[in-house]
Design a protein around this motif. Structure first.
Motif, PDB file in Angstrom:
ATOM      1  N   ALA A  36       0.831  -1.208   0.000  1.00 50.14           N
ATOM      2  CA  ALA A  36       0.000   0.000   0.000  1.00 50.14           C
ATOM      3  C   ALA A  36       0.866   1.259   0.000  1.00 50.14           C
ATOM      4  CB  ALA A  36      -0.933   0.000   1.209  1.00 50.14           C
ATOM      5  N   LEU A  37       1.955   1.256   0.762  1.00 54.79           N
ATOM      6  CA  LEU A  37       2.848   2.413   0.780  1.00 54.79           C
ATOM      7  C   LEU A  37       3.533   2.617  -0.574  1.00 54.79           C
ATOM      8  CD1 LEU A  37       4.467   2.094   4.312  1.00 54.79           C
ATOM      9  CD2 LEU A  37       2.805   3.799   3.541  1.00 54.79           C
ATOM     10  N   VAL A  38       3.964   1.526  -1.199  1.00 53.13           N
ATOM     11  CA  VAL A  38       4.587   1.634  -2.521  1.00 53.13           C
ATOM     12  C   VAL A  38       3.578   2.192  -3.525  1.00 53.13           C
ATOM     13  CG1 VAL A  38       5.500   0.278  -4.450  1.00 53.13           C
ATOM     14  CG2 VAL A  38       6.337  -0.120  -2.153  1.00 53.13           C
ATOM     15  N   GLY A  39       2.349   1.713  -3.479  1.00 50.93           N
ATOM     16  CA  GLY A  39       1.317   2.238  -4.368  1.00 50.93           C
ATOM     17  C   GLY A  39       1.065   3.717  -4.147  1.00 50.93           C
ATOM     18  N   GLY A  40       1.032   4.138  -2.886  1.00 55.65           N
ATOM     19  CA  GLY A  40       0.844   5.560  -2.585  1.00 55.65           C
ATOM     20  C   GLY A  40       2.007   6.405  -3.076  1.00 55.65           C
ATOM     21  N   LEU A  41       3.229   5.900  -2.930  1.00 58.72           N
ATOM     22  CA  LEU A  41       4.398   6.632  -3.422  1.00 58.72           C
ATOM     23  C   LEU A  41       4.385   6.732  -4.947  1.00 58.72           C
ATOM     24  CD1 LEU A  41       7.175   5.262  -1.052  1.00 58.72           C
ATOM     25  CD2 LEU A  41       6.134   7.533  -1.032  1.00 58.72           C
ATOM     26  N   LEU A  42       3.920   5.692  -5.611  1.00 57.26           N
ATOM     27  CA  LEU A  42       3.819   5.762  -7.070  1.00 57.26           C
ATOM     28  C   LEU A  42       2.767   6.771  -7.508  1.00 57.26           C
ATOM     29  CD1 LEU A  42       4.164   2.001  -8.059  1.00 57.26           C
ATOM     30  CD2 LEU A  42       5.834   3.822  -8.393  1.00 57.26           C
ATOM     31  N   PHE A  43       1.655   6.858  -6.775  1.00 60.03           N
ATOM     32  CA  PHE A  43       0.664   7.899  -7.073  1.00 60.03           C
ATOM     33  C   PHE A  43       1.265   9.285  -6.869  1.00 60.03           C
ATOM     34  CE2 PHE A  43      -3.180   5.048  -6.514  1.00 60.03           C
ATOM     35  CZ  PHE A  43      -3.618   5.220  -7.807  1.00 60.03           C
ATOM     36  N   ALA A  44       2.045   9.459  -5.805  1.00 57.81           N
ATOM     37  CA  ALA A  44       2.675  10.756  -5.549  1.00 57.81           C
ATOM     38  C   ALA A  44       3.662  11.107  -6.653  1.00 57.81           C
ATOM     39  CB  ALA A  44       3.382  10.738  -4.193  1.00 57.81           C
ATOM     40  N   ALA A  45       4.432  10.133  -7.117  1.00 58.46           N
ATOM     41  CA  ALA A  45       5.385  10.393  -8.203  1.00 58.46           C
ATOM     42  C   ALA A  45       4.656  10.734  -9.498  1.00 58.46           C
ATOM     43  CB  ALA A  45       6.301   9.187  -8.393  1.00 58.46           C
ATOM     44  N   ALA A  46       3.550  10.039  -9.777  1.00 53.08           N
ATOM     45  CA  ALA A  46       2.774  10.336 -10.987  1.00 53.08           C
ATOM     46  C   ALA A  46       2.206  11.755 -10.915  1.00 53.08           C
ATOM     47  CB  ALA A  46       1.651   9.314 -11.164  1.00 53.08           C
ATOM     48  N   GLY A  47       1.745  12.153  -9.743  1.00 49.86           N
ATOM     49  CA  GLY A  47       1.242  13.511  -9.576  1.00 49.86           C
ATOM     50  C   GLY A  47       2.337  14.548  -9.744  1.00 49.86           C
ATOM     51  N   THR A  48       3.540  14.245  -9.257  1.00 46.27           N
ATOM     52  CA  THR A  48       4.668  15.153  -9.399  1.00 46.27           C
ATOM     53  C   THR A  48       5.026  15.342 -10.864  1.00 46.27           C
ATOM     54  OG1 THR A  48       5.559  14.576  -7.254  1.00 46.27           O
ATOM     55  CG2 THR A  48       7.103  15.471  -8.829  1.00 46.27           C
ATOM     56  N   LEU A  49       5.057  14.240 -11.607  1.00 46.33           N
ATOM     57  CA  LEU A  49       5.369  14.337 -13.038  1.00 46.33           C
ATOM     58  C   LEU A  49       4.303  15.136 -13.775  1.00 46.33           C
ATOM     59  CD1 LEU A  49       6.613  10.704 -13.664  1.00 46.33           C
ATOM     60  CD2 LEU A  49       7.985  12.757 -13.365  1.00 46.33           C
TER      61      LEU A  49
END
Length: 111
Positions: A36-49
């Motif tokens: 779940a944490l990895v998925g949340g970090l990937l969402f954050a990275a996608a939002g940053t991009l």
């Protein structure tokens, strides 16, 4: 990146749906937390991009920069990250083949 997150959260949903309460017993709960944490970090990275594409920088881009990811070159992945992904994948394959049985739906033990 968002597709990776979608895949992780879909996998979590299927795991909890099939295993029931057994998914939250013992060390399995920590696997779910990490995914779940990895998925949340990937969402954050996608939002940053996405924010950089619109010209709106975020503080998370500085954290990604410290990890070696230049957000201005979105298709660049550092070699160490590829190596970590490869090792995690190989470790998962090894553990999958090493498992003595399969988790039955609704049961807390492997048979």
């Amino acid at each position: 990146m968002a597709f990776w997150s979608l895949g992780i959260f879909t996998m979590l949903t299927v795991l909890v749906w099939q295993a029931g309460d057994a998914a939250f017993e013992g060390s399995r709960r920590w696997a779910l937390v990490i995914l779940a944490l990895v998925g949340g970090l990937l969402f954050a990275a996608a939002g940053t991009l996405g924010g950089h594409m619109l010209g709106e920088a975020t503080p998370w881009s500085a954290v990604l920069g410290l990890l070696g990811w230049n957000v201005y070159t979105t298709y660049y992945t550092p070699y160490w990250a590829l190596l970590v992904l490869l090792l995690v994948g190989l470790g998962g394959i090894y553990l999958g083949y090493r498992a003595p049985g399969r988790l039955k739906p609704g049961k807390a033990t492997l048979e």
